[in-house]
Write an enzyme that holds these catalytic residues in place. Sequence first.
Site, PDB file in Angstrom:
ATOM      1  N   ARG A  10       0.847  -1.207   0.000  1.00 27.98           N
ATOM      2  CA  ARG A  10       0.000   0.000   0.000  1.00 27.98           C
ATOM      3  C   ARG A  10       0.881   1.256   0.000  1.00 27.98           C
ATOM      4  O   ARG A  10       0.538   2.273  -0.611  1.00 27.98           O
ATOM      5  CB  ARG A  10      -0.954   0.003   1.198  1.00 27.98           C
ATOM      6  CG  ARG A  10      -0.273   0.027   2.553  1.00 27.98           C
ATOM      7  CD  ARG A  10      -1.246   0.273   3.672  1.00 27.98           C
ATOM      8  NE  ARG A  10      -0.598   0.163   4.982  1.00 27.98           N
ATOM      9  CZ  ARG A  10      -0.942   0.874   6.042  1.00 27.98           C
ATOM     10  NH1 ARG A  10      -1.923   1.740   5.963  1.00 27.98           N
ATOM     11  NH2 ARG A  10      -0.317   0.698   7.188  1.00 27.98           N
ATOM     12  N   GLU A  58     -18.432   4.586  -1.620  1.00 28.38           N
ATOM     13  CA  GLU A  58     -17.609   3.904  -2.621  1.00 28.38           C
ATOM     14  C   GLU A  58     -18.323   3.687  -3.948  1.00 28.38           C
ATOM     15  O   GLU A  58     -17.714   3.779  -5.020  1.00 28.38           O
ATOM     16  CB  GLU A  58     -17.114   2.570  -2.060  1.00 28.38           C
ATOM     17  CG  GLU A  58     -16.152   2.694  -0.905  1.00 28.38           C
ATOM     18  CD  GLU A  58     -16.836   2.906   0.443  1.00 28.38           C
ATOM     19  OE1 GLU A  58     -16.110   3.073   1.449  1.00 28.38           O
ATOM     20  OE2 GLU A  58     -18.082   2.904   0.485  1.00 28.38           O
ATOM     21  N   HIS A 109      -5.331  -3.033   1.799  1.00 25.40           N
ATOM     22  CA  HIS A 109      -5.801  -3.771   2.988  1.00 25.40           C
ATOM     23  C   HIS A 109      -6.556  -5.042   2.613  1.00 25.40           C
ATOM     24  O   HIS A 109      -7.596  -5.367   3.169  1.00 25.40           O
ATOM     25  CB  HIS A 109      -6.682  -2.875   3.869  1.00 25.40           C
ATOM     26  CG  HIS A 109      -5.943  -1.736   4.494  1.00 25.40           C
ATOM     27  ND1 HIS A 109      -5.413  -0.706   3.749  1.00 25.40           N
ATOM     28  CD2 HIS A 109      -5.630  -1.477   5.791  1.00 25.40           C
ATOM     29  CE1 HIS A 109      -4.808   0.154   4.552  1.00 25.40           C
ATOM     30  NE2 HIS A 109      -4.909  -0.299   5.793  1.00 25.40           N
TER      31      HIS A 109
END
Length: 314
Positions: A10, A58, A109
């Site tokens: 990430r 989202e 994640h």
Amino acid sequence: MLEGKKIATRESYGNALAELGKTNDKVVVLDADLAGATKTGIFKKAFPDRFFDCGIAEGNMAGIAAGLATTGLVPFMSTFAMFAAGRAFEQVRNAIGYPHLNVKIGATHAGISVGEDGATHQCNEDIALMRTIPGMVVISPSDDVEARAAVAAAAEYEGPVYLRFGRLAAPVINDNPDYKFEIGKGIVLKEGTDVTLVTTGLMVGYTLEAAELLEKDGISAKVINIHTIKPLDKELIAAAAKETGKVVTIEEHSIIGGLGGAVCEALAESCPVPIKRIGINDEYGQSGPAVKLLHHYQLDTEGIYAQVKEYLAK
């Protein structure tokens, strides 16, 4: 054992976006109020006018990314894998996948190594979900070098791309002058004759270590890094299966529908051999430190080694 520098992919994602922004002014980044965690904040700091915080919405972010893509921009929409692949699946499928728009999905994640966030946030189903969307490229890089290369390749590719990144720091294993990233092409990291270990993402480092332990037991294991799960390098996998006669897949994902499923499908059509799938079985994760969870689910070096030994003994 693998030693030296470790970095979470990430982090690599955030750094790669910032570098990409310097050379490609069409790149824009969207995030769902998680810029600190997804590391897109690095891009935001460098290019605030090309960064859009869409809030905890989202599905709406996917729609905005789709709209931006129609104007010729190259949007990277970013959030946790659970929300990118899970919560926004319908919008990703219908607004991005169906019109085959040039949107890149940066999903951080992913997998069991999210750790203390627990079962609700440990997305072990995202590869399976994204594989089913027609035309969607699915990439799961193994380390910092590969993650940066994957982001650059995704930006050059015309069409939707799902990029899977992790929270846990991973050892840098591809830092060599011969390394080359190509969408859809696997990489042989170790030659072997007794069994083929096909792996992806965070599991690549652990699999290499497990192969070293197997070598000490007189077992020669071929290790293949499949960074692109779709399109899958079927030719490389089939050739390896013919050479060794046995295949084990290792992934930080459900054994249903992920890398294991993709490899089984491919080999069933071209080179049927005995296959063992190592990953998360038909169960949810649980809260706990990432390293301890990997040990519990036998996804660390010792766990992979033990499962491969047990499989070969049968």
